[in-house]
Design an enzyme around this catalytic site. Structure first.
Site, PDB file in Angstrom:
ATOM      1  N   ASN A  62      -6.291   7.544   4.744  1.00  0.00           N
ATOM      2  CA  ASN A  62      -5.502   6.757   5.685  1.00  0.00           C
ATOM      3  C   ASN A  62      -5.721   7.266   7.112  1.00  0.00           C
ATOM      4  OD1 ASN A  62      -4.139   5.101   3.678  1.00  0.00           O
ATOM      5  ND2 ASN A  62      -3.037   6.966   3.112  1.00  0.00           N
ATOM      6  N   CYS A  71      -7.586   0.837  -2.160  1.00  0.00           N
ATOM      7  CA  CYS A  71      -7.392  -0.216  -1.157  1.00  0.00           C
ATOM      8  C   CYS A  71      -8.234  -1.414  -1.565  1.00  0.00           C
ATOM      9  CB  CYS A  71      -7.787   0.272   0.231  1.00  0.00           C
ATOM     10  SG  CYS A  71      -7.704  -1.035   1.482  1.00  0.00           S
ATOM     11  N   ASN A  73      -8.845  -4.316   0.007  1.00  0.00           N
ATOM     12  CA  ASN A  73      -9.741  -4.832   1.038  1.00  0.00           C
ATOM     13  C   ASN A  73     -10.939  -3.916   1.237  1.00  0.00           C
ATOM     14  OD1 ASN A  73      -8.277  -7.217   1.815  1.00  0.00           O
ATOM     15  ND2 ASN A  73      -6.760  -5.876   2.749  1.00  0.00           N
ATOM     16  N   ASN A 160      -1.375   2.384  -6.441  1.00  0.00           N
ATOM     17  CA  ASN A 160      -0.589   2.996  -5.374  1.00  0.00           C
ATOM     18  C   ASN A 160       0.759   2.279  -5.320  1.00  0.00           C
ATOM     19  OD1 ASN A 160      -1.600   0.603  -4.384  1.00  0.00           O
ATOM     20  ND2 ASN A 160      -2.460   1.438  -2.531  1.00  0.00           N
ATOM     21  N   HIS A 162       4.168   0.226  -4.318  1.00  0.00           N
ATOM     22  CA  HIS A 162       4.554  -0.887  -3.461  1.00  0.00           C
ATOM     23  C   HIS A 162       5.999  -1.281  -3.706  1.00  0.00           C
ATOM     24  CE1 HIS A 162       0.450  -1.834  -2.066  1.00  0.00           C
ATOM     25  NE2 HIS A 162       0.092  -1.412  -3.265  1.00  0.00           N
ATOM     26  N   ASN A 193       4.274   1.798   0.208  1.00  0.00           N
ATOM     27  CA  ASN A 193       3.738   0.668   0.952  1.00  0.00           C
ATOM     28  C   ASN A 193       4.740  -0.472   0.802  1.00  0.00           C
ATOM     29  OD1 ASN A 193       0.927   1.761   1.504  1.00  0.00           O
ATOM     30  ND2 ASN A 193       0.978   1.863  -0.720  1.00  0.00           N
ATOM     31  N   GLU A 211       1.947  -0.028   5.721  1.00  0.00           N
ATOM     32  CA  GLU A 211       1.258   0.868   4.795  1.00  0.00           C
ATOM     33  C   GLU A 211       1.604   2.324   5.100  1.00  0.00           C
ATOM     34  OE1 GLU A 211      -2.693   0.071   3.322  1.00  0.00           O
ATOM     35  OE2 GLU A 211      -2.896  -1.560   4.788  1.00  0.00           O
ATOM     36  N   ARG A 212       1.883   3.068   4.058  1.00  0.00           N
ATOM     37  CA  ARG A 212       2.189   4.483   4.248  1.00  0.00           C
ATOM     38  C   ARG A 212       0.967   5.174   4.851  1.00  0.00           C
ATOM     39  NH1 ARG A 212       1.732   7.227  -1.829  1.00  0.00           N
ATOM     40  NH2 ARG A 212      -0.255   6.249  -2.322  1.00  0.00           N
ATOM     41  N   CYS A 220      -3.505  -6.083   3.314  1.00  0.00           N
ATOM     42  CA  CYS A 220      -3.532  -5.039   2.283  1.00  0.00           C
ATOM     43  C   CYS A 220      -3.818  -5.705   0.947  1.00  0.00           C
ATOM     44  CB  CYS A 220      -2.201  -4.288   2.240  1.00  0.00           C
ATOM     45  SG  CYS A 220      -2.096  -3.037   0.935  1.00  0.00           S
ATOM     46  N   GLY A 221      -4.949  -5.347   0.339  1.00  0.00           N
ATOM     47  CA  GLY A 221      -5.349  -5.981  -0.913  1.00  0.00           C
ATOM     48  C   GLY A 221      -4.433  -5.651  -2.074  1.00  0.00           C
ATOM     49  N   THR A 222      -4.135  -4.354  -2.260  1.00  0.00           N
ATOM     50  CA  THR A 222      -3.219  -3.983  -3.342  1.00  0.00           C
ATOM     51  C   THR A 222      -1.832  -4.540  -3.061  1.00  0.00           C
ATOM     52  OG1 THR A 222      -2.758  -1.848  -2.287  1.00  0.00           O
ATOM     53  CG2 THR A 222      -4.476  -1.891  -3.976  1.00  0.00           C
ATOM     54  N   GLY A 223      -1.461  -4.590  -1.768  1.00  0.00           N
ATOM     55  CA  GLY A 223      -0.162  -5.161  -1.409  1.00  0.00           C
ATOM     56  C   GLY A 223      -0.088  -6.645  -1.700  1.00  0.00           C
TER      57      GLY A 223
END
Length: 277
Positions: A62, A71, A73, A160, A162, A193, A211-212, A220-223
């Site tokens: 990060n 991540c 993205n 991760n 969320h 996140n 994002e943290r 944010c892809g995972t988000g």
């Protein structure tokens, strides 16, 4: 040291090809290159390395130098980088991350990758897997007090952590004020996140993300994956939806029978350069 700047939906990282370059202190380098005034400017640093169990390894840091697990993205851009720079000629790839091995399908047009679909794996809902301080097997629409204001959140891990918060309007959200309060809340022992989601209809949502370790990012892809999963769990959307973020759109599909989440979106190379000191 040579680098390449890439972005997926505006979520931008500095990429280092570790087949050619040697990074001694990745956290320090991440802080240096991420600075948008005195550095290159990015949401963090991505190292592309070899792997003994997959085609490649993605190592993610990060903007504050902390290491991230995954991540969405960034991993699309890793797929584009290794194909476009002729490190591989495969269009089906496996990428090792701290969140496990991820599977990519590259869409190639005129010899270049323009879109990537990622099997983001199976979301985790158990509080200690996320982690979040909570009772029960899942945290869905749970109350939380943040900055003396009450919210409800749904907790999902995509490798991760969320916390997804449903709001009336993402445009007027004071995210710079409340984002850090969520990130460092006592209920999230490894920080969090936070996705703020506005439901548009059964197939479309708006999302902003804090994002943290990086603050607000354009995407944010995972988000996006966590947001669609949370939207489904709360009965707001169908199993496939488009997530509209400040930096662009991602298509997310949750295969509830198989358990996997699939993300499709663009990957763009912005420019390359060399770090001289």
């Amino acid at each position: 040291m040579k680098f390449t700047k890439m972005q997926g939906c505006g979520n931008d990282y500095v990429y280092i090809n570790c087949f050619e370059e040697n990074v001694q202190d990745a956290p320090a380098l991440a802080r240096k290159v991420s600075d948008r005034h005195f550095g290159i400017g990015s949401d963090g640093l991505i190292l592309i390395k070899s792997s003994e169990i997959a085609d490649f390894t993605m190592e993610m840091y990060n903007a504050d130098g902390s290491q991230g697990e995954m991540c969405g993205n960034a991993i699309r851009c890793v797929g584009k980088y290794v194909y476009d720079h002729h490190i591989t000629d495969k269009t089906d790839l496996t990428i090792e991350t701290l969140a496990g091995i991820k599977f990519l399908i590259l869409s190639v047009r005129e010899g270049k990758v323009d879109e990537v679909t990622v099997d983001m794996g199976v979301p985790a809902f158990t509080p200690n897997q996320i982690p979040v301080a909570a009772e029960g097997e899942r945290v869905i629409d749970a109350p939380i007090l943040v900055g003396e204001k009450g919210y409800h959140f749904t907790a999902v891990s995509m490798g991760n952590p969320h916390a997804v918060i449903f709001v009336e309007d993402t445009k007027t959200l004071p995210i710079a004020e409340i984002g850090p309060l969520f990130e460092h809340h006592e209920r999230f022992p490894e920080r969090i996140n936070t996705e703020f989601v506005q439901i548009l209809d059964k197939e479309n949502i708006n999302m902003r993300v804090w994002e943290r370790g990086s603050g607000e990012t354009l995407a944010c892809g995972t988000g996006a994956c966590a947001s669609v999963v949370a939207s489904i769990l709360n009965g707001h959307t169908k199993d496939e939806a488009t997530v509209h973020m400040l930096g662009g759109d991602l298509r997310i599909r949750y295969d509830r029978k198989g358990g996997h989440v699939y993300m499709t979106g663009s990957a763009v190379e912005v420019f390359s350069g060399e770090i001289t000191d």
